[in-house]
Design an enzyme around this catalytic site. Sequence first.
Site, PDB file in Angstrom:
ATOM      1  CG  ASP A  36      -2.145   0.901   1.000  1.00 10.26           C
ATOM      2  OD1 ASP A  36      -1.956   2.098   0.697  1.00 10.26           O
ATOM      3  OD2 ASP A  36      -3.290   0.400   1.105  1.00 10.26           O
ATOM      4  CE1 TYR A 154     -13.168   2.326  -8.968  1.00  8.72           C
ATOM      5  CE2 TYR A 154     -15.562   2.425  -9.232  1.00  8.72           C
ATOM      6  CZ  TYR A 154     -14.441   1.873  -8.636  1.00  8.72           C
ATOM      7  OH  TYR A 154     -14.575   0.862  -7.716  1.00  8.72           O
TER       8      TYR A 154
HETATM    9  P1  NAD Z   1      -9.541   2.480  -0.256  1.00 11.58           P
HETATM   10  O1  NAD Z   1      -9.181   3.689  -1.025  1.00 11.58           O
HETATM   11  O2  NAD Z   1      -9.948   2.632   1.160  1.00 11.58           O
HETATM   12  O3  NAD Z   1      -8.351   1.415  -0.314  1.00 11.58           O
HETATM   13  C1  NAD Z   1      -7.520   1.273  -1.441  1.00 11.58           C
HETATM   14  C2  NAD Z   1      -6.086   1.263  -0.939  1.00 11.58           C
HETATM   15  O4  NAD Z   1      -5.213   1.083  -2.042  1.00 11.58           O
HETATM   16  C3  NAD Z   1      -5.677   2.565  -0.247  1.00 11.58           C
HETATM   17  O5  NAD Z   1      -5.111   2.267   1.018  1.00 11.58           O
HETATM   18  C4  NAD Z   1      -4.674   3.192  -1.195  1.00 11.58           C
HETATM   19  O6  NAD Z   1      -3.666   3.894  -0.489  1.00 11.58           O
HETATM   20  C5  NAD Z   1      -4.124   1.978  -1.927  1.00 11.58           C
HETATM   21  N1  NAD Z   1      -3.651   2.236  -3.287  1.00 11.58           N
HETATM   22  C6  NAD Z   1      -4.328   2.841  -4.292  1.00 11.58           C
HETATM   23  N2  NAD Z   1      -3.567   2.893  -5.395  1.00 11.58           N
HETATM   24  C7  NAD Z   1      -2.395   2.292  -5.090  1.00 11.58           C
HETATM   25  C8  NAD Z   1      -1.208   2.029  -5.814  1.00 11.58           C
HETATM   26  N3  NAD Z   1      -1.046   2.429  -7.081  1.00 11.58           N
HETATM   27  N4  NAD Z   1      -0.195   1.367  -5.197  1.00 11.58           N
HETATM   28  C9  NAD Z   1      -0.316   0.967  -3.914  1.00 11.58           C
HETATM   29  N5  NAD Z   1      -1.412   1.206  -3.169  1.00 11.58           N
HETATM   30  C10 NAD Z   1      -2.447   1.862  -3.758  1.00 11.58           C
HETATM   31  O7  NAD Z   1     -10.670   1.748  -1.092  1.00 11.58           O
HETATM   32  P2  NAD Z   1     -11.677   0.588  -0.605  1.00 11.58           P
HETATM   33  O8  NAD Z   1     -12.990   1.212  -0.336  1.00 11.58           O
HETATM   34  O9  NAD Z   1     -11.036  -0.252   0.417  1.00 11.58           O
HETATM   35  O10 NAD Z   1     -11.813  -0.206  -1.971  1.00 11.58           O
HETATM   36  C11 NAD Z   1     -11.021  -1.350  -2.243  1.00 11.58           C
HETATM   37  C12 NAD Z   1     -11.310  -1.827  -3.642  1.00 11.58           C
HETATM   38  O11 NAD Z   1     -12.702  -2.086  -3.778  1.00 11.58           O
HETATM   39  C13 NAD Z   1     -10.969  -0.818  -4.731  1.00 11.58           C
HETATM   40  O12 NAD Z   1     -10.411  -1.531  -5.804  1.00 11.58           O
HETATM   41  C14 NAD Z   1     -12.304  -0.235  -5.122  1.00 11.58           C
HETATM   42  O13 NAD Z   1     -12.332   0.196  -6.446  1.00 11.58           O
HETATM   43  C15 NAD Z   1     -13.222  -1.428  -4.911  1.00 11.58           C
HETATM   44  N6  NAD Z   1     -14.601  -1.037  -4.630  1.00 11.58           N
HETATM   45  C16 NAD Z   1     -14.865  -0.247  -3.555  1.00 11.58           C
HETATM   46  C17 NAD Z   1     -16.185   0.144  -3.290  1.00 11.58           C
HETATM   47  C18 NAD Z   1     -16.491   1.045  -2.122  1.00 11.58           C
HETATM   48  O14 NAD Z   1     -17.594   1.603  -2.089  1.00 11.58           O
HETATM   49  N7  NAD Z   1     -15.624   1.210  -1.145  1.00 11.58           N
HETATM   50  C19 NAD Z   1     -17.225  -0.291  -4.137  1.00 11.58           C
HETATM   51  C20 NAD Z   1     -16.902  -1.108  -5.224  1.00 11.58           C
HETATM   52  C21 NAD Z   1     -15.589  -1.484  -5.465  1.00 11.58           C
END
Ligand code: NAD
Length: 340
Positions: A36, A154
């Site tokens: 991360d 996205y």
């Molecule tokens: P979040 O932003 O809380 O967690 C994502 C993590 O990935 C963060 O800690 C960020 O620092 C890290 N990150 C992002 N890009 C990075 C990179 N290039 N290298 C290293 N680390 C990186 O998001 P979340 O809510 O935990 O979502 C997790 C996954 O679920 C994502 O792929 C998101 O698209 C998907 N998702 C989330 C939701 C939602 O509502 N939360 C809904 C559908 C899908």
Amino acid sequence: MNNNTKILVTGGAGYIGSHCILKLLELGYNNIITIDNFSNSTKDSLQKIEEYTKKEIHNENLDLKDSKGVKEFFSSHTDITTIIHFAALKDPFESINNAQAYYENNVGGLINLLKYSSSIQLSNFIFSSTCALYGEPNKIPVDENHPINPQNPYANSKWICENILKDVAKERNFKAVSLRYFNPIGSNSKAGLKEYYSNRSKNIVPQIIRVIKGEVNALPVYGNDLPTKDGSGVRDFIHVEDLVEAHLRAMEFLNQEHSSLNYDVYNVGRGMGISVLKLINEFESQLDIQIPMNIVRKRKNEVAEIYADSSKINAKLNWRANKNLAQMVEDTLMANDIIY
Ligand code: NAD
């Protein structure tokens, strides 16, 4: 699959990733490593898990866009067999004016992960996808065969990732699933985990919390004239702990499954539509307050109503959501220190 299997969790400091790591550790999967870069999180969640479980988590502070770094990472972690890939930028509305950054991060990150994991014996890959790739549904509930119609970069980045994963899993003969999440909310308040809300977050729950905490005067509600029962958007809210459980079921399934199927897709929702006004009302009734609202112009391509047909995951992975709206809201309030 034994509990010593080495699992890479990308985005492990994030909202869903941190809940997933906690669950894995609680189940005795102790050989976990995370990547991360804290672009949308802090070290706080990992520290909280360490304090709660008394187990250490090794996080590599690495950007998945950094090919050299990802290559080096896999050359020193050759024993990883499972990847659960959460890391991504996740805001559909932000992505409209940041398309390139979203494709570079979400698609570029996945490509690096796949390319450099070819040096290891990868067995399983679980990918975080989204219901956003269905766009405005032409029938609800939506099942996995519903036409794909991404309305923003996205959602499109996730659809591109699904296709890349499907093809590469076949080419390299590992097993992969995409889990299409609906709308996760709630937290594990026992461990003190919560969603990290950046100031730019336009999601409904962070906005409700800001109003309750007095940081913002009124809650923006995007449109009250959508073609739904009460005019507000209808979503399939699901407790993050139920969502995480689906990953565990998927991981177990991939390990047992001996069929030639390399890739599959599952919706992960409760299968119940809840309107944004009903969600707000649940916060109000648990706190016995009224949340001031400001009805603003609906956002471009705002989906009116969507919820999941989850019968595929119910049947094939034996997964079902257990927690109701009241629990999701209560856990959110506790995690944000609004109730104790
Ligand atoms: P979040 O932003 O809380 O967690 C994502 C993590 O990935 C963060 O800690 C960020 O620092 C890290 N990150 C992002 N890009 C990075 C990179 N290039 N290298 C290293 N680390 C990186 O998001 P979340 O809510 O935990 O979502 C997790 C996954 O679920 C994502 O792929 C998101 O698209 C998907 N998702 C989330 C939701 C939602 O509502 N939360 C809904 C559908 C899908």
